[in-house]
Design an enzyme around this catalytic site. Structure first.
Site, PDB file in Angstrom:
ATOM      1  N   ASP A   1      -2.687 -18.252   2.069  1.00 46.50           N
ATOM      2  CA  ASP A   1      -3.777 -18.969   1.386  1.00 46.50           C
ATOM      3  C   ASP A   1      -4.358 -20.043   2.304  1.00 46.50           C
ATOM      4  O   ASP A   1      -5.571 -20.199   2.443  1.00 46.50           O
ATOM      5  CB  ASP A   1      -3.299 -19.550   0.045  1.00 46.50           C
ATOM      6  CG  ASP A   1      -1.908 -20.159   0.097  1.00 46.50           C
ATOM      7  OD1 ASP A   1      -1.215 -20.010   1.135  1.00 46.50           O
ATOM      8  OD2 ASP A   1      -1.490 -20.791  -0.887  1.00 46.50           O
TER       9      ASP A   1
ATOM     10  N   TYR B   1       0.817  -1.220   0.000  1.00 49.79           N
ATOM     11  CA  TYR B   1       0.000   0.000   0.000  1.00 49.79           C
ATOM     12  C   TYR B   1       0.852   1.272   0.000  1.00 49.79           C
ATOM     13  O   TYR B   1       0.365   2.351  -0.313  1.00 49.79           O
ATOM     14  CB  TYR B   1      -0.962   0.025   1.196  1.00 49.79           C
ATOM     15  CG  TYR B   1      -2.047  -1.045   1.152  1.00 49.79           C
ATOM     16  CD1 TYR B   1      -2.062  -2.024   0.159  1.00 49.79           C
ATOM     17  CD2 TYR B   1      -3.055  -1.084   2.097  1.00 49.79           C
ATOM     18  CE1 TYR B   1      -3.040  -2.998   0.123  1.00 49.79           C
ATOM     19  CE2 TYR B   1      -4.044  -2.064   2.067  1.00 49.79           C
ATOM     20  CZ  TYR B   1      -4.022  -3.026   1.078  1.00 49.79           C
ATOM     21  OH  TYR B   1      -4.999  -3.996   1.052  1.00 49.79           O
TER      22      TYR B   1
ATOM     23  N   ASP C   1     -11.491  -8.607   6.947  1.00 49.76           N
ATOM     24  CA  ASP C   1     -12.854  -8.599   6.383  1.00 49.76           C
ATOM     25  C   ASP C   1     -13.443 -10.009   6.416  1.00 49.76           C
ATOM     26  O   ASP C   1     -14.628 -10.203   6.696  1.00 49.76           O
ATOM     27  CB  ASP C   1     -12.851  -8.093   4.925  1.00 49.76           C
ATOM     28  CG  ASP C   1     -13.038  -6.581   4.852  1.00 49.76           C
ATOM     29  OD1 ASP C   1     -12.578  -5.888   5.781  1.00 49.76           O
ATOM     30  OD2 ASP C   1     -13.640  -6.092   3.872  1.00 49.76           O
TER      31      ASP C   1
ATOM     32  N   LYS D   1       3.659 -15.387   3.081  1.00 48.77           N
ATOM     33  CA  LYS D   1       3.649 -16.165   1.832  1.00 48.77           C
ATOM     34  C   LYS D   1       5.114 -16.424   1.482  1.00 48.77           C
ATOM     35  O   LYS D   1       5.601 -16.080   0.398  1.00 48.77           O
ATOM     36  CB  LYS D   1       2.913 -15.351   0.749  1.00 48.77           C
ATOM     37  CG  LYS D   1       2.634 -16.092  -0.543  1.00 48.77           C
ATOM     38  CD  LYS D   1       1.603 -17.199  -0.409  1.00 48.77           C
ATOM     39  CE  LYS D   1       1.462 -17.941  -1.729  1.00 48.77           C
ATOM     40  NZ  LYS D   1       0.804 -19.240  -1.602  1.00 48.77           N
TER      41      LYS D   1
ATOM     42  N   ASP E   1      -5.526  -6.747   5.839  1.00 45.49           N
ATOM     43  CA  ASP E   1      -6.710  -6.057   5.330  1.00 45.49           C
ATOM     44  C   ASP E   1      -7.736  -7.094   4.864  1.00 45.49           C
ATOM     45  O   ASP E   1      -8.929  -7.035   5.213  1.00 45.49           O
ATOM     46  CB  ASP E   1      -6.260  -5.177   4.149  1.00 45.49           C
ATOM     47  CG  ASP E   1      -7.288  -4.134   3.762  1.00 45.49           C
ATOM     48  OD1 ASP E   1      -8.313  -4.029   4.443  1.00 45.49           O
ATOM     49  OD2 ASP E   1      -7.060  -3.432   2.756  1.00 45.49           O
TER      50      ASP E   1
END
Ligand code: NAD
Length: 367
Positions: free
Chosen positions: A223, A141, A251, A191, A247
Site C-alpha cells: 500500500d 492467480y 499498470d 504485505k 500485476d
C-alpha cells in the site's frame, strides 16, 4: 544466428500491435544477418472461436519447439461469462505455466519527450527508470483451492495465496542479478504486516540478499509502495514482488510514464522466453488502427536481449523507438491536444525503417 519465434497475436489490439512488432523483428533479422523462422498460432478468444480451447495443443507444442514466443494480448468480452477454464485469459495463464516462465520483467522508463503524457509533473517523473520483477507462477492467480458459488445473496468465493520458499528464492535471484547491471538496489514489496505469504516472502528475500552484498535490499508494504510510486517514481530501481502486487503496480507504472501502451515485458526462467506488451486486448479501441505498438515493439527488444543475447540489435530497436518519439510521432494515447497523430502501422513502419537504416550503417562500418 537462427531465431525461431512463435507469434501469438491473440485478441483485440493484439494482432494490430504484433504485426508491427513482427515488421521490426524482420528488419532486425535481414539487417543484421539473422535467419528468422516464424510460426503463427492462436491463443485466447481467437483460439476459443476456432477450436473451443483458449490454448490448443498445437499452440503449446509450437511454443515449446521455438526459442521465444511473442504474444499480443488475450481477452474478448464475448467470452466474459464463460466458465474460468474457457475464458481467453485461462489460455495465457496456462501458457505461462507450460513455459515455466516464473520471472516477469516489466521495465517502466520515462521518455523526456513524453513528459506531457504523464499525469505527474516533469520534475517528479524525470529520471524514472524502474524494472519490476514480478513472480509469475504462484500466489493468488494459481493457488488451490479456488471456487465460486453465486447463490442469490448466499454465495461465497475462495482464492488461495500460496508460496513456497523455492518459488520465492528463484525469482529473488533473478531480481538481484538484474540489479547488478543497474543501480544495484532491490526494493522487495509485500504485505508482511497482514499476510503469512508475505512474511515468508520477506524472510526468503532477506536470506537471498545476503548472497548479493553489493546490492542494497530494502522492503516496503504494497500500500505504501503504491503511494510512493506516484510521489517519487525516480527513486525506484528494481522492484521485486509477488504475482498480483506486480500485476497491479506495473499498470500503475504505465500510467506514471504516460501510457500503458508503452510497457513491454519478458517472462523468463523456463526453457522458452515469453515476450508481450503489458497491456490487454483493449476492446474499446480494437480494429481502429490507433493502438500504440511500442509495448509490443519494445518486447521484441527484450526478446533480442534476453533470449538471443543480441544486445546490439536490442539497442537498435530501442534507439528506433526513441528516435521515432523524438521525431514527433504519436499514437492517439500519446498525443497532447492539437498534436498530429499517426496510426499503429505508421508508428511501426517508422521504427522498422530506422532499424533498416541503422543495420545498413552498421554493416558499412563493419566492412
Ligand atoms: P487493457 O490494458 O486492455 O486497456 C486498458 C486501457 O488502456 C484501455 O482504455 C485501452 O484502450 C488502453 N490501452 C491499452 N493498451 C493500449 C495501447 N497499446 N495503445 C493505446 N491504448 C491502450 O485492460 P482492460 O481494459 O482492463 O482489459 C481488456 C481485456 O484485456 C480484458 O479481457 C482483460 O482480461 C484482458 N487483459 C489481457 C492482458 C494480457 O493479455 N496480458 C493483460 C491485461 C488485460
Amino acid at each position: 544466428m537462427q531465431l525461431r519465434v512463435t507469434s501469438l497475436p491473440g485478441d483485440g489490439i493484439g494482432p494490430e500491435v504484433i504485426s508491427q512488432a513482427i515488421c521490426v523483428l524482420e528488419e532486425v533479422a535481414s539487417g543484421f544477418g539473422h535467419d528468422l523462422e516464424l510460426d503463427e498460432k492462436e491463443i485466447g478468444g481467437a483460439a476459443l472461436a476456432k477450436f473451443g480451447n483458449p490454448l490448443p495443443e498445437a499452440t503449446t507444442q509450437a511454443c515449446l519447439a521455438s526459442q521465444a514466443v511473442l504474444l499480443g494480448a488475450v481477452g474478448n468480452p464475448a467470452f466474459d461469462h464463460n466458465p474460468r477454464e474457457l475464458r481467453p485469459e485461462a489460455g495465457l495463464l496456462r501458457l505461462r505455466q507450460e513455459l515455466r516462465a516464473f520471472a516477469n520483467l516489466r521495465p517502466a522508463v520515462f521518455y523526456p519527450m513524453l513528459a506531457g503524457c504523464s499525469p505527474l509533473r516533469e520534475e517528479i517523473i524525470r529520471g524514472t527508470d524502474i524494472l519490476i520483477v514480478r513472480e509469475l507462477l504462484g500466489g493468488l492467480y494459481f493457488g488451490e483451492p479456488r471456487s465460486l458459488e453465486i447463490d442469490h445473496g448466499d454465495g461465497h468465493a475462495v482464492n488461495t495465496m500460496r508460496y513456497t520458499e523455492p518459488e520465492i528464492e528463484r525469482v529473488a535471484r533473478v531480481a538481484f542479478e538484474l540489479a547488478r547491471s543497474r543501480r544495484k538496489r532491490v526494493l522487495s514489496i509485500d504485505k508482511s504486516n497482514v499476510l503469512e505469504c508475505s512474511r515468508l516472502w520477506r524472510e526468503v528475500v532477506t536470506r537471498v540478499g545476503r548472497d548479493f552484498s553489493d546490492v542494497l535490499l530494502s522492503h516496503m508494504y504494497v500500500d505504501s509502495a503504491a503511494m510512493s510510486l506516484v510521489l517519487k517514481p525516480a527513486e525506484f530501481d528494481v522492484i521485486l514482488t509477488e504475482n498480483m502486487f506486480g500485476d497491479i503496480l506495473s499498470d500503475e507504472a504505465g500510467g506514471i510514464v504516460g501510457s500503458l501502451g508503452l510497457l513491454a515485458s519478458a517472462s523468463i526462467g523456463g526453457p522458452v522466453g515469453l515476450y508481450e506488451p503489458v497491456h490487454g486486448s483493449a476492446p474499446d479501441i480494437a480494429g481502429q488502427g490507433i493502438a500504440n505498438p511500442l509495448g509490443a515493439i519494445l518486447s521484441v527488444a527484450l526478446m533480442l536481449r534476453h533470449t538471443f543475447n543480441l544486445a546490439k540489435e536490442a539497442e537498435c530497436v530501442e534507439a528506433g523507438v526513441t528516435s521515432t518519439l523524438m521525431g514527433g510521432f504519436r499514437t492517439r494515447d500519446l498525443a497532447r491536444p492539437g498534436e498530429r497523430t499517426v496510426s499503429t502501422e505508421q508508428m511501426g513502419a517508422q521504427i522498422a525503417e530506422f532499424v533498416s537504416l541503422a543495420a545498413r550503417a552498421n554493416d558499412r562500418a563493419a566492412s
